[in-house]
Scaffold this motif. Structure first.
Motif, mmCIF file in Angstrom:
data_model
loop_
_atom_site.group_PDB
_atom_site.id
_atom_site.type_symbol
_atom_site.label_atom_id
_atom_site.label_comp_id
_atom_site.label_asym_id
_atom_site.label_seq_id
_atom_site.Cartn_x
_atom_site.Cartn_y
_atom_site.Cartn_z
ATOM 1 N N SER A 39 36.442 26.520 41.736
ATOM 2 C CA SER A 39 35.809 26.587 43.048
ATOM 3 C C SER A 39 36.869 26.538 44.134
ATOM 4 O O SER A 39 37.984 26.060 43.903
ATOM 5 C CB SER A 39 34.865 25.378 43.193
ATOM 6 O OG SER A 39 34.346 25.304 44.508
ATOM 7 N N GLY A 40 36.496 27.013 45.339
ATOM 8 C CA GLY A 40 37.378 26.836 46.485
ATOM 9 C C GLY A 40 37.388 25.386 46.948
ATOM 10 O O GLY A 40 38.244 24.989 47.744
ATOM 11 N N LYS A 44 33.363 19.880 45.200
ATOM 12 C CA LYS A 44 32.166 20.566 44.695
ATOM 13 C C LYS A 44 32.305 20.804 43.192
ATOM 14 O O LYS A 44 31.372 20.536 42.419
ATOM 15 C CB LYS A 44 32.002 21.896 45.427
ATOM 16 C CG LYS A 44 30.819 22.746 45.012
ATOM 17 C CD LYS A 44 30.839 24.036 45.845
ATOM 18 C CE LYS A 44 29.741 25.003 45.540
ATOM 19 N NZ LYS A 44 29.864 26.228 46.364
ATOM 20 N N TYR A 61 40.724 27.498 43.057
ATOM 21 C CA TYR A 61 41.114 28.900 42.869
ATOM 22 C C TYR A 61 42.630 29.024 42.685
ATOM 23 O O TYR A 61 43.099 29.776 41.826
ATOM 24 C CB TYR A 61 40.663 29.751 44.065
ATOM 25 C CG TYR A 61 39.157 29.861 44.218
ATOM 26 C CD1 TYR A 61 38.319 29.953 43.110
ATOM 27 C CD2 TYR A 61 38.572 29.892 45.484
ATOM 28 C CE1 TYR A 61 36.944 30.066 43.256
ATOM 29 C CE2 TYR A 61 37.193 30.012 45.640
ATOM 30 C CZ TYR A 61 36.383 30.098 44.523
ATOM 31 O OH TYR A 61 35.022 30.215 44.666
ATOM 32 N N ASN A 82 31.280 40.078 46.231
ATOM 33 C CA ASN A 82 31.764 41.307 45.588
ATOM 34 C C ASN A 82 33.244 41.600 45.848
ATOM 35 O O ASN A 82 33.988 41.946 44.927
ATOM 36 C CB ASN A 82 30.933 42.502 46.061
ATOM 37 C CG ASN A 82 29.441 42.270 45.870
ATOM 38 O OD1 ASN A 82 29.047 41.436 45.065
ATOM 39 N ND2 ASN A 82 28.625 42.998 46.618
ATOM 40 N N ARG A 131 21.798 42.347 34.094
ATOM 41 C CA ARG A 131 20.781 41.609 33.334
ATOM 42 C C ARG A 131 19.782 42.512 32.619
ATOM 43 O O ARG A 131 19.157 42.111 31.643
ATOM 44 C CB ARG A 131 19.951 40.725 34.294
ATOM 45 C CG ARG A 131 20.644 39.563 34.861
ATOM 46 C CD ARG A 131 19.678 38.763 35.730
ATOM 47 N NE ARG A 131 19.474 39.330 37.053
ATOM 48 C CZ ARG A 131 18.345 39.898 37.486
ATOM 49 N NH1 ARG A 131 17.299 40.006 36.692
ATOM 50 N NH2 ARG A 131 18.237 40.359 38.725
HETATM 51 P P1 NDP Z 1 26.641 32.671 46.722
HETATM 52 O O1 NDP Z 1 26.927 32.888 48.153
HETATM 53 O O2 NDP Z 1 25.488 31.799 46.331
HETATM 54 O O3 NDP Z 1 27.923 32.071 46.008
HETATM 55 C C1 NDP Z 1 29.157 32.702 46.023
HETATM 56 C C2 NDP Z 1 30.237 31.655 45.753
HETATM 57 O O4 NDP Z 1 31.483 32.336 45.760
HETATM 58 C C3 NDP Z 1 30.330 30.585 46.818
HETATM 59 O O5 NDP Z 1 29.472 29.500 46.572
HETATM 60 C C4 NDP Z 1 31.772 30.185 46.711
HETATM 61 O O6 NDP Z 1 31.923 29.253 45.646
HETATM 62 C C5 NDP Z 1 32.488 31.456 46.238
HETATM 63 N N1 NDP Z 1 33.257 32.133 47.295
HETATM 64 C C6 NDP Z 1 34.550 32.495 47.204
HETATM 65 N N2 NDP Z 1 34.977 33.098 48.317
HETATM 66 C C7 NDP Z 1 33.917 33.136 49.160
HETATM 67 C C8 NDP Z 1 33.728 33.622 50.470
HETATM 68 N N3 NDP Z 1 34.726 34.209 51.153
HETATM 69 N N4 NDP Z 1 32.517 33.491 51.037
HETATM 70 C C9 NDP Z 1 31.498 32.928 50.358
HETATM 71 N N5 NDP Z 1 31.627 32.423 49.108
HETATM 72 C C10 NDP Z 1 32.828 32.530 48.510
HETATM 73 O O7 NDP Z 1 26.537 34.114 46.065
HETATM 74 P P2 NDP Z 1 25.823 34.529 44.731
HETATM 75 O O8 NDP Z 1 26.067 33.527 43.675
HETATM 76 O O9 NDP Z 1 24.424 34.899 45.055
HETATM 77 O O10 NDP Z 1 26.594 35.905 44.387
HETATM 78 C C11 NDP Z 1 27.883 35.920 43.793
HETATM 79 C C12 NDP Z 1 28.047 37.200 42.957
HETATM 80 O O11 NDP Z 1 27.070 37.215 41.945
HETATM 81 C C13 NDP Z 1 27.874 38.492 43.734
HETATM 82 O O12 NDP Z 1 28.735 39.482 43.224
HETATM 83 C C14 NDP Z 1 26.434 38.861 43.476
HETATM 84 O O13 NDP Z 1 26.178 40.246 43.603
HETATM 85 C C15 NDP Z 1 26.254 38.386 42.058
HETATM 86 N N6 NDP Z 1 24.875 38.010 41.743
HETATM 87 C C16 NDP Z 1 24.278 38.600 40.671
HETATM 88 C C17 NDP Z 1 22.989 38.291 40.333
HETATM 89 C C18 NDP Z 1 22.375 38.928 39.149
HETATM 90 O O14 NDP Z 1 21.159 38.907 39.040
HETATM 91 N N7 NDP Z 1 23.145 39.486 38.226
HETATM 92 C C19 NDP Z 1 22.198 37.362 41.134
HETATM 93 C C20 NDP Z 1 22.934 36.732 42.200
HETATM 94 C C21 NDP Z 1 24.222 37.069 42.487
HETATM 95 P P3 NDP Z 1 32.793 27.925 45.790
HETATM 96 O O15 NDP Z 1 32.178 27.175 46.950
HETATM 97 O O16 NDP Z 1 32.619 27.280 44.491
HETATM 98 O O17 NDP Z 1 34.183 28.376 46.078
#
Ligand code: NDP
Length: 341
Positions: A39-40, A44, A61, A82, A131
């Motif tokens: 995680s960043g 957390k 990270y 992404n 999925r």
């Molecule tokens: P969230 O916003 O819920 O979580 C993304 C996580 O990425 C954050 O909690 C953070 O984790 C980390 N992160 C790292 N850099 C950044 C940044 N610059 N800004 C924000 N977050 C950052 O997103 P999702 O989990 O919904 O989506 C993440 C990926 O998963 C995407 O590619 C999305 O398309 C995919 N996805 C696929 C799904 C599916 O059904 N297959 C469903 C939902 C998402 P931390 O705080 O730990 O660093």
């Protein structure tokens, strides 16, 4: 494979999907376990690790890129926004770790190509996390089409829509930020209709055209709050796909052919019980499917591939086809003409 040691996963990015869907799915599976969280935010990572019986290490990270805890995992699941997938996949590949990367694989064609190149260079397996390939109703629909029940497929209709600002009430979320997402409705959820059409038809697109629009001010940074696009497949099969991040929650996919029709509705959300409808020769059949945990099936499938050496169906090249097509939709929408792929 039941007796092999499970594949140990490092999960990179601890958003809602990782915590609420992926970690429980891996915990329920037989072939995999989560051992490292990345995680960043170290606090957390530590607090999420405390909710798990298998996680041994919680790292940042920077530590991940430096190879910390690499003895404690075999494969990496990348679940960041992404445009933040590539650096983690590159580090994983350099460390010799196999990768399951969330869809869409990256935010640009160039970055998606770099991802494939990095995994090829280091000889690691890359799978993109779609999925639908492990969803029983979609798989049965594919079997029905393959067995000829719809005749020659003529049209695919796919829709996925949701009110993203109600689901995630944050106007600064990464999905509305072009630099982090590479696109909104098209990239995030239009990909389901496109990729499922490919899976059901067992074919790849040759041409796209489309229209996009952003209406609400929260969508000012992205062109596609709403999107409608057409994907041409070989032999004159046309897929018409719609996606919206600001319409009601709805999803379906339908294949209409010369002799019948197959429909799955609801289709694309992970939590629905699905109904498969088949029309053929004047009779209609409806089949209901109990909800299955698509993520558990997906992690089990990927782990099975790693344990047996089988190549996963949705590899990096498969993911790249979607990125090229979806980027073609933006180009087509801007120019008002079809884009050849
Ligand atoms: P969230 O916003 O819920 O979580 C993304 C996580 O990425 C954050 O909690 C953070 O984790 C980390 N992160 C790292 N850099 C950044 C940044 N610059 N800004 C924000 N977050 C950052 O997103 P999702 O989990 O919904 O989506 C993440 C990926 O998963 C995407 O590619 C999305 O398309 C995919 N996805 C696929 C799904 C599916 O059904 N297959 C469903 C939902 C998402 P931390 O705080 O730990 O660093």
């Amino acid at each position: 494979t039941e007796t092999a040691d499970p594949i140990r996963f490092a999960m990179v990015g601890l958003g809602w999907w990782t915590r609420e869907q992926a970690m429980p799915a891996v915990a329920a599976g037989d072939l995999c376990e989560t051992t490292v969280l990345v995680s960043g935010d170290r606090e957390k990572a530590v607090s999420v690790a405390d909710t798990s019986e298998t996680v041994a290490r919680a790292i940042t990270y920077e530590e991940f890129h430096d190879g910390a805890a690499s003895e404690a995992y075999d494969a990496v699941y990348v679940v960041t926004p992404n445009a933040r997938h590539l650096p983690f996949v590159e580090s994983a590949a350099e460390l010799g770790k196999d990768v399951l990367c969330e869809k869409p694989m990256e935010a640009t064609i160039n970055r998606a190509e770099q991802m494939v190149a990095a995994c090829n260079e280091h000889g690691v397996t890359l799978m993109i996390a779609y999925r639908m390939h492990t969803e029983p109703a979609i798989r049965r629909a594919r079997d029905v089409i393959e067995a000829g029940y719809v005749g020659d497929p003529v049209f695919v209709h796919g829709n996925m829509s949701e009110p993203i600002l109600e689901l995630v009430p944050d106007p600064d979320q990464w999905r509305l930020d072009w630099e982090l997402s590479g696109g909104c409705a098209t990239m995030d959820i239009g990909i389901y209709s496109l990729n499922t059409a490919r899976f059901l038809l067992d074919a790849d697109p040759v041409r796209v055209q489309g229209s996009v629009a952003s209406v609400q001010e929260e969508f000012a940074d992205v062109p596609d709050e709403h999107a409608a696009f057409q994907v041409d497949f070989p032999d004159h099969t046309f897929a018409v796909c719609t996606a919206s991040q600001n319409a009601t929650m709805a999803s379906h996919v339908r294949v209409t052919g010369t002799e019948g029709e197959v429909r799955v509705e609801p289709a694309f959300y992970p939590w629905d019980e699905r109904r498969l409808h088949v029309s053929h020769g004047g009779s209609d059949i409806d089949v209901s499917f109990e909800q299955s945990d698509q993520m558990e099936e997906e992690f089990e499938y990927f782990s099975h591939c790693l344990l047996t050496g089988e190549d996963p169906y949705a590899d990096g090249e498969h993911g790249l086809v979607d990125i090229r097509a979806l980027k073609g939709v933006y180009e087509a929408a801007e120019d008002g003409r079809a884009v050849e792929l």
